[in-house]
Design an enzyme around this catalytic site. Structure first.
Site, PDB file in Angstrom:
ATOM      1  CB  CYS A 112      -1.153   0.542   1.221  1.00 14.80           C
ATOM      2  SG  CYS A 112      -2.357  -1.269   0.950  1.00 14.80           S
ATOM      3  CG  HIS A 251      -3.530   3.163   2.136  1.00 18.71           C
ATOM      4  ND1 HIS A 251      -3.342   3.297   0.921  1.00 18.71           N
ATOM      5  CD2 HIS A 251      -3.574   2.720   3.416  1.00 18.71           C
ATOM      6  CE1 HIS A 251      -4.088   2.133   1.674  1.00 18.71           C
ATOM      7  NE2 HIS A 251      -3.910   1.678   2.468  1.00 18.71           N
ATOM      8  CG  ASN A 281      -6.689  -0.912   1.506  1.00 16.31           C
ATOM      9  OD1 ASN A 281      -6.268  -0.044   0.111  1.00 16.31           O
ATOM     10  ND2 ASN A 281      -6.629  -1.075   2.732  1.00 16.31           N
TER      11      ASN A 281
HETATM   12  N1  ACO Z   1     -18.695  -8.891   9.318  1.00 10.91           N
HETATM   13  C1  ACO Z   1     -19.071  -9.486  10.299  1.00 10.91           C
HETATM   14  N2  ACO Z   1     -18.263  -9.661  11.158  1.00 10.91           N
HETATM   15  C2  ACO Z   1     -16.956 -10.026  11.433  1.00 10.91           C
HETATM   16  C3  ACO Z   1     -16.463  -9.690   9.963  1.00 10.91           C
HETATM   17  C4  ACO Z   1     -17.698  -9.210   8.397  1.00 10.91           C
HETATM   18  N3  ACO Z   1     -16.911  -8.588   7.489  1.00 10.91           N
HETATM   19  N4  ACO Z   1     -15.391  -9.329   9.983  1.00 10.91           N
HETATM   20  C5  ACO Z   1     -15.082 -10.143  10.842  1.00 10.91           C
HETATM   21  N5  ACO Z   1     -16.393 -10.306  11.660  1.00 10.91           N
HETATM   22  C6  ACO Z   1     -16.627 -10.590  12.722  1.00 10.91           C
HETATM   23  C7  ACO Z   1     -15.189 -11.476  13.658  1.00 10.91           C
HETATM   24  O1  ACO Z   1     -15.130 -12.654  13.129  1.00 10.91           O
HETATM   25  C8  ACO Z   1     -15.280 -10.878  14.719  1.00 10.91           C
HETATM   26  O2  ACO Z   1     -15.693 -12.016  15.595  1.00 10.91           O
HETATM   27  P1  ACO Z   1     -16.160 -12.571  17.414  1.00 10.91           P
HETATM   28  O3  ACO Z   1     -16.061 -11.206  17.919  1.00 10.91           O
HETATM   29  O4  ACO Z   1     -17.180 -13.505  16.842  1.00 10.91           O
HETATM   30  O5  ACO Z   1     -14.762 -13.241  17.182  1.00 10.91           O
HETATM   31  C9  ACO Z   1     -15.671 -10.170  15.434  1.00 10.91           C
HETATM   32  O6  ACO Z   1     -16.195  -9.849  13.741  1.00 10.91           O
HETATM   33  C10 ACO Z   1     -14.844  -8.916  15.961  1.00 10.91           C
HETATM   34  O7  ACO Z   1     -13.486  -9.040  14.618  1.00 10.91           O
HETATM   35  P2  ACO Z   1     -12.327  -7.753  15.005  1.00 10.91           P
HETATM   36  O8  ACO Z   1     -11.652  -8.684  13.378  1.00 10.91           O
HETATM   37  O9  ACO Z   1     -11.838  -8.156  16.157  1.00 10.91           O
HETATM   38  O10 ACO Z   1     -12.925  -6.741  14.476  1.00 10.91           O
HETATM   39  P3  ACO Z   1     -12.204  -5.397  14.198  1.00 10.91           P
HETATM   40  O11 ACO Z   1     -13.196  -4.402  15.100  1.00 10.91           O
HETATM   41  O12 ACO Z   1     -10.769  -5.376  14.721  1.00 10.91           O
HETATM   42  O13 ACO Z   1     -12.450  -4.353  12.578  1.00 10.91           O
HETATM   43  C11 ACO Z   1     -10.773  -4.684  10.972  1.00 10.91           C
HETATM   44  C12 ACO Z   1     -11.817  -5.686  11.748  1.00 10.91           C
HETATM   45  C13 ACO Z   1     -12.258  -3.550  10.074  1.00 10.91           C
HETATM   46  C14 ACO Z   1     -10.072  -5.457   9.419  1.00 10.91           C
HETATM   47  C15 ACO Z   1     -10.164  -3.971  10.966  1.00 10.91           C
HETATM   48  O14 ACO Z   1      -9.218  -4.927  12.407  1.00 10.91           O
HETATM   49  C16 ACO Z   1      -8.532  -3.239  10.540  1.00 10.91           C
HETATM   50  O15 ACO Z   1     -10.040  -2.260  10.339  1.00 10.91           O
HETATM   51  N6  ACO Z   1      -7.899  -3.468  10.361  1.00 10.91           N
HETATM   52  C17 ACO Z   1      -6.761  -2.961   9.354  1.00 10.91           C
HETATM   53  C18 ACO Z   1      -6.630  -3.320   7.985  1.00 10.91           C
HETATM   54  C19 ACO Z   1      -6.778  -3.025   6.955  1.00 10.91           C
HETATM   55  O16 ACO Z   1      -7.150  -1.960   7.227  1.00 10.91           O
HETATM   56  N7  ACO Z   1      -5.684  -3.799   6.362  1.00 10.91           N
HETATM   57  C20 ACO Z   1      -5.654  -3.180   5.384  1.00 10.91           C
HETATM   58  C21 ACO Z   1      -4.506  -3.437   4.667  1.00 10.91           C
HETATM   59  S1  ACO Z   1      -3.026  -2.331   5.466  1.00 10.91           S
HETATM   60  C22 ACO Z   1      -3.337  -0.464   4.805  1.00 10.91           C
HETATM   61  O17 ACO Z   1      -4.129  -0.128   4.477  1.00 10.91           O
HETATM   62  C23 ACO Z   1      -2.930   0.138   6.135  1.00 10.91           C
END
Ligand code: ACO
Length: 324
Positions: A112, A251, A281
Site C-alpha cells: 500500500c 492512504h 482500500n
Molecule cells: N462482517 C461481520 N463480522 C465480521 C467481519 C465481517 N466482514 N469480519 C470479522 N467479523 C467478526 C469477527 O469474526 C469477530 O467475531 P467474534 O467476536 O465472534 O470473533 C468480530 O467481527 C470482531 O472481529 P475483529 O477482527 O476484532 O474486528 P475489528 O473491530 O478489529 O475490525 C477490521 C476488523 C475492520 C479488519 C479492523 O481490524 C481493521 O480495520 N484493521 C486494519 C486492517 C486494514 O485496514 N488492512 C488493510 C491493509 S493495511 C493498510 O492498508 C493500512
C-alpha cells in the site's frame, strides 16, 4: 528547484460492488462494514480492466492534463502487487499501450506504500536528470488476490489506478521531502503468497495460494502508530508545523484507522481528503486516485502544502511533503 507534478489522472473499473452485494457472498452486513471501515462500496474489475489497462487510462488522463505526449515520457514507474502477469512488469504493458517508445519502465512493490515510495524514487530521477519526464502510477486489481470467502479481508479492498506526470522545474514547488520506513520482521501480520512454486523445495509449507492474509487488529495498531511517527518525524526534519499543511491525503485504508491517526495528530477533518467510502482500500492506487479527485475538485491551489502518508504490507510506511 523541484520535481513538479504537472498533471494527475485516475481510472476506476465500472462495476460497483456494494456492501449489500457482499452480504450475499459472506456472513456480513452493510452496517458492520460501514461502522468498522467506513466503506460503502468498491469497484471490481471486469473483462478488459486489468491493472495495466486501468493504469494506462489513468496515465492518459494525467498526460492530457499535463499537455505531455507519449513520446516525451522517459520513465514509467508502476506501484503494484496485483498485475495480471509477473513478467513482463505492469509498467512495460503500460509503456506498450501508451506507445511511450522513449521510456524505460519498471514496477515497484511496496504494497500500500508503493505510490509514496515511487514518488520518492521518481523525484530523485527528476532531480538527478532535469531533462526527464516521469509517469508515476499506482495500479491495483486486488479483486484478483482476495479470498472471496474470507469476510475478514474481502470487504476491505477494491480495484483502481491513479497517475501523475512529473518533470523538473526551477521553482520552490514539487516534492519537498519524504520519510520512508520498512520492517520485514512483521511480514506475517499482512502478507500474500505467490502461486504454488514449481520447486516444492522452496514452496512455503501449506502454501494457501495467492491471496491476502491479515491480522486486522495488529495491522490497525501498527498502522496508526507508524504513520503518526512518520508524519511527525518528517515535519520536524523539514521544520514545518502541522498548521501550515493545507491538505492531507492519507492512504485510504479504512475510516477508523484514518480517524484515529488524524485525532492523534490533531488534524482538522476539513483539511483531509477521504474517498474510502466509494472505493475501499485500493492499496498503491489509493493516494494517486485521491490526489486526482482532490486536484480536479479544486482542493489544491498553487503553493499549497500537501502531506501524504501511507502504511502497508512489509511492513512499509512513510510520509511525504509536496508544495503544489
Ligand atoms: N462482517 C461481520 N463480522 C465480521 C467481519 C465481517 N466482514 N469480519 C470479522 N467479523 C467478526 C469477527 O469474526 C469477530 O467475531 P467474534 O467476536 O465472534 O470473533 C468480530 O467481527 C470482531 O472481529 P475483529 O477482527 O476484532 O474486528 P475489528 O473491530 O478489529 O475490525 C477490521 C476488523 C475492520 C479488519 C479492523 O481490524 C481493521 O480495520 N484493521 C486494519 C486492517 C486494514 O485496514 N488492512 C488493510 C491493509 S493495511 C493498510 O492498508 C493500512
Amino acid at each position: 528547484m523541484g520535481a513538479v507534478i504537472l498533471g494527475t489522472g485516475s481510472c476506476l473499473p465500472e462495476r460497483i460492488l456494494s456492501n449489500h452485494d457482499l452480504e450475499k457472498l459472506v456472513d456480513t452486513s452493510d452496517e458492520w462494514i460501514r461502522s468498522r471501515t467506513g466503506i460503502s462500496e468498491r469497484r471490481i474489475s471486469g473483462e478488459g480492466e486489468e491493472a495495466y489497462r486501468l493504469a494506462t487510462t489513468a496515465a492518459r488522463n494525467a498526460m492530457e492534463m499535463a499537455g505531455v505526449e507519449p513520446s516525451e515520457i522517459d520513465l514509467i514507474i508502476v506501484a503494484t502487487m496485483s498485475s495480471h502477469m509477473t513478467m513482463p512488469s505492469c509498467a512495460c504493458f503500460v509503456q506498450n499501450e501508451l506507445g511511450a517508445d522513449n521510456a524505460f519502465a519498471y514496477d515497484l512493490n511496496a504494497a500500500c506504500s508503493g505510490f509514496l515510495y515511487s514518488l520518492d524514487t521518481a523525484s530523485k530521477h527528476v532531480l538527478c536528470d532535469q531533462e526527464k519526464t516521469v509517469l508515476v502510477i499506482g495500479a491495483e486489481t486486488l479483486s484478483s488476490r482476495i479470498n472471496w470467502k474470507d469476510r475478514n479481508t474481502c470487504i476491505l479492498f477494491g480495484d483502481g489506478a491513479g497517475a501523475v506526470v512529473m518533470r523538473y522545474a526551477d521553482t520552490i514547488r514539487g516534492v519537498l521531502a519524504s520519510q520512508l520506513f520498512s520492517d520485514g520482521a512483521l511480514w506475517k501480520l499482512l502478507h500474500m503468497h505467490a502461486a504454488p512454486s514449481c520447486n516444492p523445495a522452496i514452496d512455503p509449507p501449506g502454501n494457501p495460494g495467492s491471496h491476502i492474509l491479515m491480522e486486522g487488529r495488529d495491522v490497525f495498531k501498527y498502522a496508526v502508530k507508524a504513520m503518526e511517527s512518520a508524519v511527525l518525524q518528517l515535519l520536524e526534519k523539514e521544520n514545518i508545523n502541522l498548521d501550515d499543511i493545507d491538505l492531507v491525503i492519507p492512504h485510504q485504508a479504512n475510516i477508523r484507522i484514518l480517524n484515529k491517526l488524524l485525532s492523534r495528530l490533531g488534524v482538522k477533518q476539513e483539511k483531509v481528503f477521504i474517498n474510502v467510502q466509494k472505493y475501499g482500500n485500493t492499496s498503491a492506487a489509493s493516494i494517486p486516485i485521491a490526489l486526482d479527485e482532490a486536484n480536479r475538485e479544486g482542493r489544491l491551489g498553487e503553493g499549497d502544502l500537501l502531506l501524504i502518508c501511507s502504511f502497508g504490507g512489509g511492513f512499509t510506511w512513510g510520509a511525504g511533503l509536496l508544495r503544489w
